[in-house]
Design an enzyme around this catalytic site. Structure first.
Site, PDB file in Angstrom:
ATOM      1  N   HIS A 174       0.820  -1.212   0.000  1.00  0.00           N
ATOM      2  CA  HIS A 174       0.000   0.000   0.000  1.00  0.00           C
ATOM      3  C   HIS A 174       0.861   1.272   0.000  1.00  0.00           C
ATOM      4  CE1 HIS A 174       0.482  -0.074   4.483  1.00  0.00           C
ATOM      5  NE2 HIS A 174       0.378   1.237   4.336  1.00  0.00           N
ATOM      6  N   GLU A 234       9.719   6.527 -11.277  1.00  0.00           N
ATOM      7  CA  GLU A 234      10.462   7.797 -11.291  1.00  0.00           C
ATOM      8  C   GLU A 234      10.097   8.674 -10.090  1.00  0.00           C
ATOM      9  OE1 GLU A 234       8.879   6.701 -14.056  1.00  0.00           O
ATOM     10  OE2 GLU A 234      10.696   5.999 -15.068  1.00  0.00           O
ATOM     11  N   GLU A 238      22.891  13.539   3.706  1.00  0.00           N
ATOM     12  CA  GLU A 238      24.024  12.721   4.137  1.00  0.00           C
ATOM     13  C   GLU A 238      23.749  11.229   3.943  1.00  0.00           C
ATOM     14  OE1 GLU A 238      24.755  13.876   8.179  1.00  0.00           O
ATOM     15  OE2 GLU A 238      24.877  15.997   7.618  1.00  0.00           O
ATOM     16  N   ASP A 242      -0.346  -7.570   1.665  1.00  0.00           N
ATOM     17  CA  ASP A 242       0.207  -6.215   1.633  1.00  0.00           C
ATOM     18  C   ASP A 242       1.738  -6.305   1.656  1.00  0.00           C
ATOM     19  OD1 ASP A 242       0.466  -3.509   1.663  1.00  0.00           O
ATOM     20  OD2 ASP A 242      -0.105  -3.263   3.786  1.00  0.00           O
ATOM     21  N   SER A 266       4.449   2.534   7.834  1.00  0.00           N
ATOM     22  CA  SER A 266       4.084   1.424   6.947  1.00  0.00           C
ATOM     23  C   SER A 266       5.280   0.927   6.149  1.00  0.00           C
ATOM     24  CB  SER A 266       3.004   1.886   5.955  1.00  0.00           C
ATOM     25  OG  SER A 266       1.794   1.937   6.622  1.00  0.00           O
TER      26      SER A 266
END
Lengths: 271, 430
Positions: free
Chosen positions: A48, A65, A81, A104, A217
């Protein structure tokens, strides 16, 4: 992470921040999640996180992209960094169900391999018999993330604050695995159509206070193998109930990674 | 006054037959039949005056050059012959019959009644003369005969002898055996055989005739019938015939022609020779250090080849190119086509780099030559080696780094999973 602690750099060298900017929406939609480094090229996360956020039932990935993966990241303010990578490929699980979050799980292939070091290392996948059964109830696991750490804040407040209400420093929390039947009963007794499948497990405390939350998530729920002392990704942060994160009687639901080891190996072409 | 008879059969009767023949009478009948037939004559009736040695009346039967019989009287007595039931057969296709009666007859004599027929000659049975008989097979037919030859032979233009086609025998091997046709059975008649040995320039051919040698000869004239002649460059050898073998002939050339002629008679067993060719010798060659040459011979001559190879762990080095072996050849002028190359120890050169790993040399001075050893390691602790924890490679004889487990393949350094460099905090019990 609710009720967690600041991590030290190198605690979770597999932890990846996945930032998505969906240019297909106006105004541009931006969100993020976590992932777990599996190898020099592959990152495991929740489906998800990478699903295009269109308000329909289609399950298609966001354009690669629009995705950036950060590794060796401790403080999100210092992204410059960190090790950042663009994406070569996104693989969502073919059966990911947007209604109940079954399956998921997703994979991200990095365009350029990462070099392992003190702050970048992969996490293990379940491989031993006892790991492939999934986590046993009451087993303690760790989960980290840069998600919401204040349960009282609302989504509108997060967005309006430019996400400044999120944790800058990587947080982690230790959670016990909950008996599957107990979690299932807990969710099914509520109003709403919740389904805790065999591809999920729950973790958290009955009394609340410690939990994962929005923004965490895709991060790995890791359990240390008692034999090898290696950390194994047993779960991926997936979903929870509509109540505040860390509420009493509300458990976090995690994708059960042990059910997907073959799928990962097949998709990445390695064992 | 001769009567010419040319039919294949006919009847001849004395004058006035069956009345008595006149006195002082002479008649001749010339019977001619085609070649391939004889003439058979017999008398159905014969009654001539009898006299001593048939001086008065007679019937004379003759060929061109031979008297076959003279008959008179009625019956044969001690001194006179009457034909009776006897048939007279001419040796050839001509027979002459002459009847004569003298001036007086003591009694009345009725004369003779003779019949003749042409009879086919079986030349196959009758031609026992070697000069005339068929060489292989003879077939008679009415009025003639013909000859034929066994398979592989050709009937000569004399229609009698059987020759062989043997004018185009070419030998190009460095050694071989040549024999007359059918050797050791008698060689064919009426044949002209040519055997050519053609080798590359630089070879010298030596012929060696076996002792078993039998070519028709003549006690006083040199090889008038059958003979062998040998042409070798500008030189000629022979003719050879008789039973004495020419033995060994060193021709000093690379091209030899052997001609063998046989006439239409004779039964001789022929000849057999073996030939060999050697070339100019080349100087002896020494094997390179750490190498060998094969085959090893006491002497090398034109066309001989030697293969130079090196001991295990060494490679042949020639003109800056490495190889497993190098071949040189002895040339016709007695020199070798190339110099003997040197043997250079196999060098595996710098080992290939291992991603996320490094190499250590197990042999002094970081040697990379044959039997040198190296070890690959992974960047600890972030990578571990697969499939084994160590990987030792040795430089093999082919100049390749080789491990017992992986061969020439490299191990891989894989990331170590689930082991943070910084240990996670301990569990705090609630």
């Amino acid at each position: 992470i609710i009720g967690g602690r600041n991590a030290e750099p190198g605690f979770f060298p597999w932890q990846a921040l996945i930032v998505v900017e969906d240019m297909s929406r106006v105004p541009n939609d931006k969100w993020f999640g976590s992932g777990a480094l599996l190898s020099e090229s592959w990152v495991l996360t929740a489906a998800h996180v990478l699903r295009s956020q269109r308000r329909d039932k289609t399950v298609i990935p966001v354009s690669k992209e629009h995705v950036t993966v950060y590794l060796a990241l401790h403080d999100v303010r210092n992204k410059m960094e960190a090790v950042n990578r663009t994406v070569e490929r996104i693989i969502l699980h073919e059966e990911f169900d947007i209604q109940n979050y079954n399956h998921d799980i997703a994979l991200v292939k990095l365009k350029e391999k990462v070099t392992m070091g003190k702050y970048v290392m992969p996490v293990c996948l379940p491989q031993f018999e006892h790991e492939l059964e999934g986590p046993h109830p009451n087993t303690l696991g760790l989960v980290a993330g840069w998600g919401i750490s204040n349960p009282n804040i609302t989504m509108d407040e997060i967005i309006s604050s430019g996400m400044r209400t999120l944790s800058d420093i990587l947080q982690y929390v230790k959670l016990p695995v909950v008996l599957h039947a107990e979690c299932k009963t807990s969710y099914e007794s509520r109003s709403g159509n919740y389904s805790v499948t065999e591809n999920m497990f729950c973790a958290g405390y009955y009394e609340g206070g410690k939990d994962t939350c929005l923004g965490d998530s895709g991060g790995a729920f890791v359990i240390q193998d008692p034999g090898t002392r290696r950390w194994v990704a047993q779960g991926l942060v997936s979903w929870g109930g509509p109540e505040e994160c860390g509420s009493k009687q509300v458990y976090g639901v995690y994708t059960k990674v042990s059910n997907y080891v073959d799928w990962v190996e097949q998709k990445t072409g390695s064992s | 006054d001769a009567v010419e008879l040319t039919d294949m059969f006919g009847e001849i009767q004395s004058p006035n037959f069956p009345d008595s023949y006149p006195s002082d009478s002479e008649m001749t009948w010339n019977i001619s039949v085609p070649d391939g037939f004889k003439i058979k004559l017999y008398f159905m009736h014969f009654d001539l005056e009898s006299s001593y040695l048939c001086e008065y009346d007679y019937v004379k039967i003759e060929t061109e050059d031979q008297e076959l019989a003279t008959f008179c009287g009625r019956e044969t007595t001690d001194t006179e012959q009457a034909p009776g039931q006897q048939a007279i057969l001419s040796p050839g296709p001509y027979m002459g019959l002459t009847f004569r009666s003298d001036f007086s007859n003591e009694e009345r004599f009725t004369g003779f009644d003779a019949h003749y027929t042409a009879v086919d000659v079986d030349e196959c049975l009758e031609k026992s003369d070697e000069e005339l008989a068929c060489d292989h097979y003879c077939h008679n037919y009415i009025g003639g005969y013909y000859c034929s030859c066994r398979f592989g032979y050709i009937l000569h233009s004399d229609n009698r002898t059987c020759k062989v086609e043997c004018s185009d025998n070419l030998y190009t091997q460095r050694s071989g055996v040549i024999t007359s046709a059918d050797f050791p059975s008698p060689y064919p008649k009426s044949s002209d055989c040519l055997y050519r040995i053609e080798l590359e320039e630089g070879f010298f051919i030596t012929l060696n005739f076996e002792d078993s040698f039998d070519v028709e000869d003549h006690p006083k004239v040199t090889c008038p019938y059958d003979h062998i002649k040998i042409k070798a460059g500008q030189k000629e050898f022979g003719p050879f015939c008789g039973e004495k073998s020419p033995g060994r002939i060193e021709t000093q050339t690379n091209s030899v022609q052997i001609r063998f002629h046989s006439d239409n008679s004779g039964e001789n067993r022929g000849w057999k020779l073996s030939y060999t060719a050697i070339g100019n010798p080349c100087p002896l060659v020494q094997p390179p250090i750490n190498g060998k040459i094969e085959p090893s011979q006491a002497k090398y001559t034109f066309k001989d080849q030697v293969v130079v190879s090196c001991n295990t762990g060494y490679k042949v080095l020639k003109d800056n190119a490495e190889s497993d072996s190098f071949q040189i050849e002895c040339l016709k002028d007695g020199t070798w086509s190339n110099k003997i190359p040197v043997c250079k120890i196999a060098d595996c050169k710098a080992p290939p780099e291992l991603e996320h790993g490094f190499v250590t040399f197990s042999t002094r001075n970081n040697l990379t030559t044959y039997q040198a050893a190296i070890q690959y390691h992974c960047q600890h602790p972030y990578y571990h080696m697969a499939p084994n924890s160590t990987a030792t490679y040795t430089c093999d004889a082919l100049g390749q780094w080789r491990s017992e487990e992986l061969g020439t393949k490299l191990p891989s350094c894989r990331p170590v999973c689930g082991r943070p460099a910084r240990p996670l905090p301990g569990i705090i019990k609630r």
